[in-house]
Design a protein around this motif. Sequence first.
Motif, PDB file in Angstrom:
ATOM      1  N   TYR A 265     -17.949 -25.763 -32.598  1.00 39.91           N
ATOM      2  CA  TYR A 265     -17.312 -26.409 -33.913  1.00 39.91           C
ATOM      3  C   TYR A 265     -16.065 -25.706 -34.181  1.00 39.91           C
ATOM      4  O   TYR A 265     -15.899 -24.482 -34.006  1.00 39.91           O
ATOM      5  CB  TYR A 265     -17.971 -26.731 -34.930  1.00 39.91           C
ATOM      6  CG  TYR A 265     -19.573 -27.105 -34.630  1.00 39.91           C
ATOM      7  CD1 TYR A 265     -20.679 -26.348 -34.122  1.00 39.91           C
ATOM      8  CD2 TYR A 265     -20.036 -28.391 -35.296  1.00 39.91           C
ATOM      9  CE1 TYR A 265     -21.720 -26.744 -34.051  1.00 39.91           C
ATOM     10  CE2 TYR A 265     -21.229 -28.828 -34.925  1.00 39.91           C
ATOM     11  CZ  TYR A 265     -22.249 -28.005 -34.437  1.00 39.91           C
ATOM     12  OH  TYR A 265     -23.476 -28.562 -34.135  1.00 39.91           O
TER      13      TYR A 265
ATOM     14  N   TYR B 251     -13.795 -25.449 -37.868  1.00 39.41           N
ATOM     15  CA  TYR B 251     -13.665 -25.500 -39.201  1.00 39.41           C
ATOM     16  C   TYR B 251     -12.397 -24.691 -39.585  1.00 39.41           C
ATOM     17  O   TYR B 251     -11.995 -23.804 -39.348  1.00 39.41           O
ATOM     18  CB  TYR B 251     -14.936 -25.049 -39.981  1.00 39.41           C
ATOM     19  CG  TYR B 251     -16.087 -25.692 -39.797  1.00 39.41           C
ATOM     20  CD1 TYR B 251     -16.968 -25.581 -38.864  1.00 39.41           C
ATOM     21  CD2 TYR B 251     -16.610 -26.772 -40.882  1.00 39.41           C
ATOM     22  CE1 TYR B 251     -18.228 -26.226 -38.622  1.00 39.41           C
ATOM     23  CE2 TYR B 251     -17.687 -27.376 -40.624  1.00 39.41           C
ATOM     24  CZ  TYR B 251     -18.513 -26.995 -39.599  1.00 39.41           C
ATOM     25  OH  TYR B 251     -19.760 -27.845 -39.406  1.00 39.41           O
TER      26      TYR B 251
ATOM     27  N   GLN C 251     -11.001 -23.128 -43.468  1.00 38.80           N
ATOM     28  CA  GLN C 251     -11.476 -23.048 -45.115  1.00 38.80           C
ATOM     29  C   GLN C 251     -10.260 -22.597 -45.950  1.00 38.80           C
ATOM     30  O   GLN C 251      -9.484 -21.908 -45.611  1.00 38.80           O
ATOM     31  CB  GLN C 251     -12.400 -21.543 -45.005  1.00 38.80           C
ATOM     32  CG  GLN C 251     -13.081 -21.216 -46.348  1.00 38.80           C
ATOM     33  CD  GLN C 251     -13.936 -20.058 -46.134  1.00 38.80           C
ATOM     34  OE1 GLN C 251     -13.514 -18.867 -45.306  1.00 38.80           O
ATOM     35  NE2 GLN C 251     -14.856 -20.137 -46.810  1.00 38.80           N
TER      36      GLN C 251
ATOM     37  N   GLY D   2     -11.300 -22.885 -52.697  1.00 39.23           N
ATOM     38  CA  GLY D   2     -11.892 -23.957 -53.486  1.00 39.23           C
ATOM     39  C   GLY D   2     -12.227 -25.351 -52.902  1.00 39.23           C
ATOM     40  O   GLY D   2     -12.694 -26.511 -53.484  1.00 39.23           O
ATOM     41  N   MET D   3     -12.191 -25.577 -51.312  1.00 36.30           N
ATOM     42  CA  MET D   3     -12.674 -26.599 -50.806  1.00 36.30           C
ATOM     43  C   MET D   3     -13.680 -26.420 -49.635  1.00 36.30           C
ATOM     44  O   MET D   3     -13.882 -27.408 -48.843  1.00 36.30           O
ATOM     45  CB  MET D   3     -11.002 -27.178 -49.941  1.00 36.30           C
ATOM     46  CG  MET D   3      -9.999 -27.222 -50.987  1.00 36.30           C
ATOM     47  SD  MET D   3      -8.681 -28.375 -50.132  1.00 36.30           S
ATOM     48  CE  MET D   3      -9.502 -29.811 -50.113  1.00 36.30           C
ATOM     49  N   GLY D   4     -14.104 -25.477 -49.846  1.00 39.93           N
ATOM     50  CA  GLY D   4     -15.210 -25.235 -48.652  1.00 39.93           C
ATOM     51  C   GLY D   4     -14.953 -25.079 -47.238  1.00 39.93           C
ATOM     52  O   GLY D   4     -13.773 -24.802 -47.078  1.00 39.93           O
ATOM     53  N   LEU D   5     -15.811 -25.458 -46.341  1.00 44.03           N
ATOM     54  CA  LEU D   5     -15.443 -25.368 -44.993  1.00 44.03           C
ATOM     55  C   LEU D   5     -15.269 -26.893 -44.455  1.00 44.03           C
ATOM     56  O   LEU D   5     -16.258 -27.827 -44.953  1.00 44.03           O
ATOM     57  CB  LEU D   5     -16.567 -24.868 -44.086  1.00 44.03           C
ATOM     58  CG  LEU D   5     -16.550 -23.392 -44.441  1.00 44.03           C
ATOM     59  CD1 LEU D   5     -17.883 -22.758 -44.206  1.00 44.03           C
ATOM     60  CD2 LEU D   5     -15.601 -22.596 -43.287  1.00 44.03           C
TER      61      LEU D   5
ATOM     62  N   LEU E  31     -14.557 -29.849 -41.334  1.00 48.12           N
ATOM     63  CA  LEU E  31     -14.813 -29.675 -39.922  1.00 48.12           C
ATOM     64  C   LEU E  31     -13.368 -30.618 -39.447  1.00 48.12           C
ATOM     65  O   LEU E  31     -13.047 -31.435 -39.640  1.00 48.12           O
ATOM     66  CB  LEU E  31     -15.979 -30.772 -39.456  1.00 48.12           C
ATOM     67  CG  LEU E  31     -16.415 -30.722 -37.890  1.00 48.12           C
ATOM     68  CD1 LEU E  31     -16.524 -29.534 -37.554  1.00 48.12           C
ATOM     69  CD2 LEU E  31     -17.329 -31.615 -37.950  1.00 48.12           C
TER      70      LEU E  31
ATOM     71  N   PHE F 230     -12.216 -21.083 -38.674  1.00 48.15           N
ATOM     72  CA  PHE F 230     -13.594 -20.504 -38.232  1.00 48.15           C
ATOM     73  C   PHE F 230     -14.063 -21.493 -36.940  1.00 48.15           C
ATOM     74  O   PHE F 230     -14.336 -22.726 -37.015  1.00 48.15           O
ATOM     75  CB  PHE F 230     -14.797 -20.607 -39.269  1.00 48.15           C
ATOM     76  CG  PHE F 230     -14.607 -19.407 -40.409  1.00 48.15           C
ATOM     77  CD1 PHE F 230     -14.011 -19.559 -41.431  1.00 48.15           C
ATOM     78  CD2 PHE F 230     -14.617 -18.109 -39.807  1.00 48.15           C
ATOM     79  CE1 PHE F 230     -13.515 -18.701 -42.382  1.00 48.15           C
ATOM     80  CE2 PHE F 230     -14.525 -17.111 -40.933  1.00 48.15           C
ATOM     81  CZ  PHE F 230     -13.935 -17.637 -42.125  1.00 48.15           C
TER      82      PHE F 230
ATOM     83  N   PHE G 139     -21.314 -18.505 -36.949  1.00 44.00           N
ATOM     84  CA  PHE G 139     -19.671 -18.371 -37.222  1.00 44.00           C
ATOM     85  C   PHE G 139     -19.154 -17.183 -36.396  1.00 44.00           C
ATOM     86  O   PHE G 139     -19.941 -16.162 -36.626  1.00 44.00           O
ATOM     87  CB  PHE G 139     -19.359 -18.358 -38.731  1.00 44.00           C
ATOM     88  CG  PHE G 139     -19.611 -19.869 -39.367  1.00 44.00           C
ATOM     89  CD1 PHE G 139     -20.694 -20.196 -39.706  1.00 44.00           C
ATOM     90  CD2 PHE G 139     -18.610 -20.585 -39.243  1.00 44.00           C
ATOM     91  CE1 PHE G 139     -21.067 -21.311 -40.444  1.00 44.00           C
ATOM     92  CE2 PHE G 139     -18.753 -22.009 -39.950  1.00 44.00           C
ATOM     93  CZ  PHE G 139     -19.879 -22.365 -40.327  1.00 44.00           C
ATOM     94  N   GLY G 140     -17.863 -17.457 -36.180  1.00 41.65           N
ATOM     95  CA  GLY G 140     -17.020 -16.168 -35.810  1.00 41.65           C
ATOM     96  C   GLY G 140     -16.511 -15.523 -36.955  1.00 41.65           C
ATOM     97  O   GLY G 140     -16.690 -16.145 -38.160  1.00 41.65           O
ATOM     98  N   ASN G 141     -15.742 -14.730 -36.947  1.00 43.73           N
ATOM     99  CA  ASN G 141     -15.062 -13.906 -37.995  1.00 43.73           C
ATOM    100  C   ASN G 141     -13.945 -14.481 -38.407  1.00 43.73           C
ATOM    101  O   ASN G 141     -13.148 -14.136 -39.442  1.00 43.73           O
ATOM    102  CB  ASN G 141     -14.886 -12.261 -37.769  1.00 43.73           C
ATOM    103  CG  ASN G 141     -16.338 -11.722 -37.970  1.00 43.73           C
ATOM    104  OD1 ASN G 141     -17.238 -12.149 -38.633  1.00 43.73           O
ATOM    105  ND2 ASN G 141     -16.525 -10.546 -37.113  1.00 43.73           N
TER     106      ASN G 141
END
Lengths: 114, 111
Positions: free
Chosen positions: A33, A35, A37, A40-43, A45, A90, A105-107
Amino acid sequence: NAGVTQTPKFQVLKTGQSMTLQCAQDMNHNSMYWYRQDPGMGLRLIYYSASEGTTDKGEVPNGYNVSRLNKREFSLRLESAAPSQTSVYFCASSAQGALNSPLHFGNGTRLTVT
Amino acid sequence: GENVEQHPSTLSVQEGDSAVIKCTYSDSASNYFPWYKQELGKGPQLIIDIRSNVGEKKDQRIAVTLNKTAKHFSLHITETQPEDSAVYFCAASTGTYKYIFGTGTRLKVLA
């Protein structure tokens, strides 16, 4: 165990430039996947790949393309970067995807488009 | 569309106190609810998850509760420590490849 590795960690682009974000996982996971970030909007896709050879759009795919190069690698390409694509990106992988396996997740890659 | 609301956005607690973060989801078909912890400069890491056939799950100082009727789930951290300071995200999934994430809670544990 490296898990999910993303490169580069940081990138600055000018509007209109292109780049590819790289992601590789060593957990033999089927699903991968991308994503983004934003504060204020989260993650959200962008694209996902349920298995090697398949890719599908997520919630915010416009302006991006992806390639599932093999089971390990899943890249994200920005063909013509725009300031709205400034974000932290991410990559994630999961063992079984639709069977609710957790995401790993990666960093992240912090991208700034000026 | 589907969404997950997460509250509060910031939470400060004294070391040793408990912290509770709440999420509400909109899609009644959601059946998997993971919680992630994100430390500065790193990606989110799974800390606990719960499936819709379970009402509560515990792992040492962390617990998650699920109320399917109210479409509500919560993260409980007891005996908080400074290393618990981070951003926490809830998520809901319907069993497809789509995970809907909350907007995050920044937890600060004050020594």
